[in-house]
Design an enzyme around this catalytic site. Structure first.
Site, PDB file in Angstrom:
ATOM      1  CB  CYS A  46      -0.823   0.164   1.636  1.00  0.00           C
ATOM      2  SG  CYS A  46      -1.795   1.755   1.595  1.00  0.00           S
ATOM      3  CB  CYS A  77      -0.666   2.269   4.106  1.00  0.00           C
ATOM      4  SG  CYS A  77      -2.029   1.947   3.477  1.00  0.00           S
ATOM      5  CG  ASP A  78       3.655   1.031   4.413  1.00  0.00           C
ATOM      6  OD1 ASP A  78       3.008   1.728   5.525  1.00  0.00           O
ATOM      7  OD2 ASP A  78       2.476   0.406   4.241  1.00  0.00           O
TER       8      ASP A  78
END
Length: 336
Positions: free
Chosen positions: A133, A136-137
């Site tokens: 993701c 996300c990261d």
């Protein structure tokens, strides 16, 4: 006996719960014991969910959806479903703790899972340089050299997004052409931070405590090379979570649960499906939420029809009993 049991705690599951609870169906929602909230729990900022002009964090959105569902009477259980029996008028849901719950209807909203490479070090280095993701990261890879695996729209979107943080982004693809749409390809090709590595697959991931590179294998001649990296993003698709219903519900060619037209109705009466588990194309939080709405309304209509049919059958039975000749009193006779 429950009216509705909802399996899954993503946007589809919680939206179905909100609608079912507001219809006084007192739904039971079974959330995972370890993955409650679905994939959005791993997402940082969500900017495209209506109603949040400044954006909202994924975990916060899921918390608000849960609070809204519980406000109207949804009961949430944190456990895992181990077995389903969906045929017949009464459906049974068995949980990991051994409890068995019965319901007239079931809404299946288990979502999808990121597809993995199946490499030995993939799980070991998950969260230590391996990610599925970008949103996300991506922030954690500032000024690093990273790679994205894949050739579809998701991979192009991930690679383009990651150029906001990384100094260089490789796109590794096992063929020499992409599956992605033309607009997504053009956007990636035009980005000077993105470099494509064609006809290659990742054969191994290296690094003791964090990713430091990958072993690339040529898909044309089998030769192997090492590519130093500070991070690896895997974007090779998603798999719908359908393992619980194999052999019971019909599947579409894409592997998702087959539903009738724009409804949530599966091949079994009283069983409905919603969200990414029926959607191989869009897989957005808002489309999943809309799908959950449809499932709850379909379940409500099914229950209303069931109640009406049961009432009519009871009335017919009472009428037949009322009109049936009653046995005459016994006649006593005397023999002389």
């Amino acid at each position: 006996m429950r009216q509705v049991i909802i399996i899954g705690s993503g946007p589809a599951g919680y939206t179905a719960a909100i609608y079912a609870a507001r219809a006084s169906l007192q739904p039971l929602l079974v959330a995972s014991s370890v993955e409650a909230g679905g994939e959005l729990m791993n997402t940082t900022e969500i900017e495209n969910f209506p109603g949040f002009p400044e954006g909202i964090q994924g975990p916060e959105l899921m918390m608000k959806l849960q609070e809204q569902a519980e406000r109207f009477g949804t009961e949430v259980l944190y456990d895992d479903v181990t077995e389903l029996k969906l045929d017949g008028d009464v459906k049974t849901v068995t949980l990991g703790n051994g409890q068995v719950h019965e319901a007239h209807t079931v809404i299946f909203a288990t979502g999808s899972a990121y597809r993995k490479l199946g490499l030995h070090d993939e799980e070991r280095l998950s969260g230590h340089g391996v990610s599925w993701c970008a949103t996300c990261d991506g922030f954690f890879f500032k000024e690093k050299t990273i790679a994205v695996i894949g050739g579809g729209d998701s991979a192009m979107e991930e690679a383009t997004f990651l150029t906001r943080f990384a100094s260089k982004v490789y796109v590794i693809h096992r063929k020499d052409t992409l599956r992605a749409s033309k607009i997504m390809q053009d956007r990636a090709f035009a980005n000077e931070k993105i470099e494509f590595i064609w006809n290659s697959e990742v054969a191994g991931i290296t690094g003791a405590d964090a990713v430091d590179g990958v072993t690339l294998r040529s898909t044309t001649d089998g030769t192997e090379t090492h590519l130093p990296l500070g991070g690896l993003f895997i974007a090779i698709g998603n798999d719908p979570r359908t393992h619980l219903i194999h052999g019971q519900l019909e599947l579409a060619p894409e592997g998702t649960i087959a539903v009738k037209g724009r409804s949530s109705k599966t091949n079994l009466p009283g069983v409905f499906a919603a969200g990414d588990v029926i959607d191989p194309t869009y897989r957005q939080a808002i489309t999943a939420a809309g799908s959950g709405t449809i499932a709850a309304l379909d379940a409500e209509h099914y229950l209303a029809d069931l109640e009406q049919a049961t009432g009519e059958a009871s009335a017919i039975g009472e009428a037949q009993t009322a009109g049936r000749p009653q046995p005459a009193d016994p006649v006593l006779t005397t023999t002389v």
